[in-house]
Design an enzyme around this catalytic site. Structure first.
Site, PDB file in Angstrom:
ATOM      1  N   ASN A  51      55.576   4.007  39.184  1.00 36.41           N
ATOM      2  CA  ASN A  51      56.363   4.182  40.403  1.00 36.41           C
ATOM      3  C   ASN A  51      55.868   3.147  41.406  1.00 36.41           C
ATOM      4  O   ASN A  51      54.815   3.327  42.016  1.00 36.41           O
ATOM      5  CB  ASN A  51      56.157   5.613  40.930  1.00 36.41           C
ATOM      6  CG  ASN A  51      56.878   5.854  42.238  1.00 36.41           C
ATOM      7  OD1 ASN A  51      57.648   5.004  42.698  1.00 36.41           O
ATOM      8  ND2 ASN A  51      56.636   6.995  42.850  1.00 36.41           N
ATOM      9  N   LYS A 103      57.127   2.295  44.184  1.00 37.46           N
ATOM     10  CA  LYS A 103      57.372   2.691  45.574  1.00 37.46           C
ATOM     11  C   LYS A 103      57.938   1.516  46.387  1.00 37.46           C
ATOM     12  O   LYS A 103      58.717   0.731  45.873  1.00 37.46           O
ATOM     13  CB  LYS A 103      56.094   3.279  46.185  1.00 37.46           C
ATOM     14  CG  LYS A 103      55.516   4.418  45.326  1.00 37.46           C
ATOM     15  CD  LYS A 103      54.495   5.233  46.035  1.00 37.46           C
ATOM     16  CE  LYS A 103      53.914   6.260  45.063  1.00 37.46           C
ATOM     17  NZ  LYS A 103      53.025   7.202  45.714  1.00 37.46           N
ATOM     18  N   GLU A 125      53.372  16.628  39.580  1.00 38.84           N
ATOM     19  CA  GLU A 125      52.576  15.828  40.509  1.00 38.84           C
ATOM     20  C   GLU A 125      52.094  16.710  41.659  1.00 38.84           C
ATOM     21  O   GLU A 125      52.842  16.936  42.627  1.00 38.84           O
ATOM     22  CB  GLU A 125      53.418  14.694  41.088  1.00 38.84           C
ATOM     23  CG  GLU A 125      53.919  13.712  40.057  1.00 38.84           C
ATOM     24  CD  GLU A 125      54.175  12.350  40.676  1.00 38.84           C
ATOM     25  OE1 GLU A 125      53.569  11.393  40.211  1.00 38.84           O
ATOM     26  OE2 GLU A 125      54.950  12.269  41.637  1.00 38.84           O
ATOM     27  N   GLY A 150      47.963   9.520  45.448  1.00 35.56           N
ATOM     28  CA  GLY A 150      47.418   8.465  46.297  1.00 35.56           C
ATOM     29  C   GLY A 150      46.107   8.808  46.979  1.00 35.56           C
ATOM     30  O   GLY A 150      45.677   8.102  47.888  1.00 35.56           O
ATOM     31  N   GLU A 170      57.359  12.453  48.013  1.00 37.38           N
ATOM     32  CA  GLU A 170      57.586  11.626  49.205  1.00 37.38           C
ATOM     33  C   GLU A 170      59.050  11.689  49.640  1.00 37.38           C
ATOM     34  O   GLU A 170      59.361  11.594  50.829  1.00 37.38           O
ATOM     35  CB  GLU A 170      57.123  10.187  48.922  1.00 37.38           C
ATOM     36  CG  GLU A 170      55.590  10.125  48.878  1.00 37.38           C
ATOM     37  CD  GLU A 170      55.008   9.011  48.040  1.00 37.38           C
ATOM     38  OE1 GLU A 170      55.744   8.069  47.672  1.00 37.38           O
ATOM     39  OE2 GLU A 170      53.802   9.093  47.735  1.00 37.38           O
ATOM     40  N   SER A 224      46.991  10.119  41.093  1.00 37.02           N
ATOM     41  CA  SER A 224      45.715   9.400  40.964  1.00 37.02           C
ATOM     42  C   SER A 224      45.293   9.191  39.521  1.00 37.02           C
ATOM     43  O   SER A 224      44.105   9.269  39.187  1.00 37.02           O
ATOM     44  CB  SER A 224      44.615  10.114  41.765  1.00 37.02           C
ATOM     45  OG  SER A 224      44.946  10.113  43.139  1.00 37.02           O
ATOM     46  N   HIS A 247      60.739  13.228  44.019  1.00 40.08           N
ATOM     47  CA  HIS A 247      59.332  12.872  44.286  1.00 40.08           C
ATOM     48  C   HIS A 247      58.903  13.530  45.600  1.00 40.08           C
ATOM     49  O   HIS A 247      59.712  13.652  46.522  1.00 40.08           O
ATOM     50  CB  HIS A 247      59.209  11.347  44.373  1.00 40.08           C
ATOM     51  CG  HIS A 247      57.784  10.880  44.408  1.00 40.08           C
ATOM     52  ND1 HIS A 247      57.017  10.939  45.545  1.00 40.08           N
ATOM     53  CD2 HIS A 247      56.983  10.385  43.433  1.00 40.08           C
ATOM     54  CE1 HIS A 247      55.802  10.483  45.267  1.00 40.08           C
ATOM     55  NE2 HIS A 247      55.764  10.143  43.987  1.00 40.08           N
TER      56      HIS A 247
HETATM   57  C1  PEP Z   1      53.147   8.901  42.528  1.00 39.18           C
HETATM   58  O1  PEP Z   1      53.411   8.611  43.676  1.00 39.18           O
HETATM   59  O2  PEP Z   1      54.049   9.249  41.752  1.00 39.18           O
HETATM   60  C2  PEP Z   1      51.756   8.816  42.093  1.00 39.18           C
HETATM   61  C3  PEP Z   1      51.394   9.460  41.043  1.00 39.18           C
HETATM   62  O3  PEP Z   1      50.934   8.043  42.873  1.00 39.18           O
HETATM   63  P1  PEP Z   1      49.369   7.713  42.590  1.00 39.18           P
HETATM   64  O4  PEP Z   1      49.222   7.397  41.126  1.00 39.18           O
HETATM   65  O5  PEP Z   1      49.062   6.549  43.460  1.00 39.18           O
HETATM   66  O6  PEP Z   1      48.608   8.941  42.953  1.00 39.18           O
END
Ligand code: PEP
Length: 246
Positions: free
Chosen positions: A12, A14, A164, A170, A99, A209, A97
């Site tokens: 992703n 972003k 997630e 993040g 976000e 992460s 997601h």
């Molecule tokens: C995400 O935003 O889908 C995600 C998993 O981000 P990160 O790997 O940076 O935690």
């Protein structure tokens, strides 16, 4: 892993990078994609989907978007329809997601409508679910994920789920392996109960992460069929190392 299911490692990207940077990242992923034990998917911003798809034409790396509108076309200024994404070369689309849920107030019902639109356009939806830190502390993680699954997935769902935990995205923090396995087990049970044999093999990705250093342990857990990777997917070597660990 789920026996018989080839893992999927999805990046992703972003809201990062120029078109030239996205193309270079796609090329680097393409260059390292052969012989990996996982399928690969990269999801650039809308504006870069067509350019990244052009770089990846004829490669085993798929391209997805990060959202779509629930309508196939119409007066929706600033939005992008699923058929447009398909036309641009996308095969997948991330939906719901955290976000999007936070920044744009997307509800489970909105995610469900988008999943219907994606499927109608020939896109594979990657539907995200996951609890906040407060919900986990309150012992509600499983209930939240079960509600999101029940209300975000359409009745005829043929796609991918990404678990997630919002607090792991993040942050460099991850749930314990036992906690990941527990939630993935709950998701598997819900999918199998609702969709039968198809639900028993639906891919369930872990996201939050994921890095080269923790990928092997997470990807070895039951019902973890790949990863949705944010930050680490912006570095081709890290993304490919995660896929190599699958
Ligand atoms: C995400 O935003 O889908 C995600 C998993 O981000 P990160 O790997 O940076 O935690």
């Amino acid at each position: 892993m789920t026996p018989g299911v080839k893992p999927l490692i999805a990046g992703n990207w972003k809201m990062h990078g120029t078109l030239a940077e996205a193309a270079a990242l796609a090329q680097a992923v393409r260059d390292g994609a052969d012989g990996l034990p996982a399928e690969l998917l990269v999801c650039p911003t809308f504006l870069h989907v067509a350019g990244v798809a052009a770089v990846l034409t004829g490669s085993p790396v798929a391209v997805g978007a990060q959202d779509c509108h629930a309508a196939a076309k119409g007066a929706h200024t600033g939005d992008v329809a699923a058929p447009m994404l398909r036309d641009a070369g996308a095969t997948h689309v991330i939906l719901g997601h955290s976000e999007r849920r936070t920044d744009h107030g997307e509800t489970d019902a909105a995610v469900r409508a988008k999943a219907v639109a994606a499927a109608a356009a020939g896109l594979i939806p990657v539907v995200c679910v996951g609890e906040t830190e407060a919900e986990r502390r309150a012992g509600q993680a499983e209930a939240v994920v079960e509600r999101q699954l029940a209300e975000s997935l359409p009745d005829a769902f043929a796609g991918v789920i990404a678990y997630e935990p919002v607090w792991a995205i993040g942050t460099g923090r991850t749930p314990t392996e036992a906690d990941i396995a527990a939630i993935h087990g709950v998701i598997r049970a819900r999918l199998a109960a609702r969709f039968g044999a198809a639900g028993a093999t639906t891919r369930i990705l872990y996201g939050g992460s994921m890095k080269p250093g923790n990928a092997k342990a997470i990807l070895a857990l039951p019902n973890v069929d790949g990863g949705l990777v944010g930050g680490a997917s912006l570095v081709a070597a890290d993304f490919l190392a995660i896929a190599a660990a699958a």
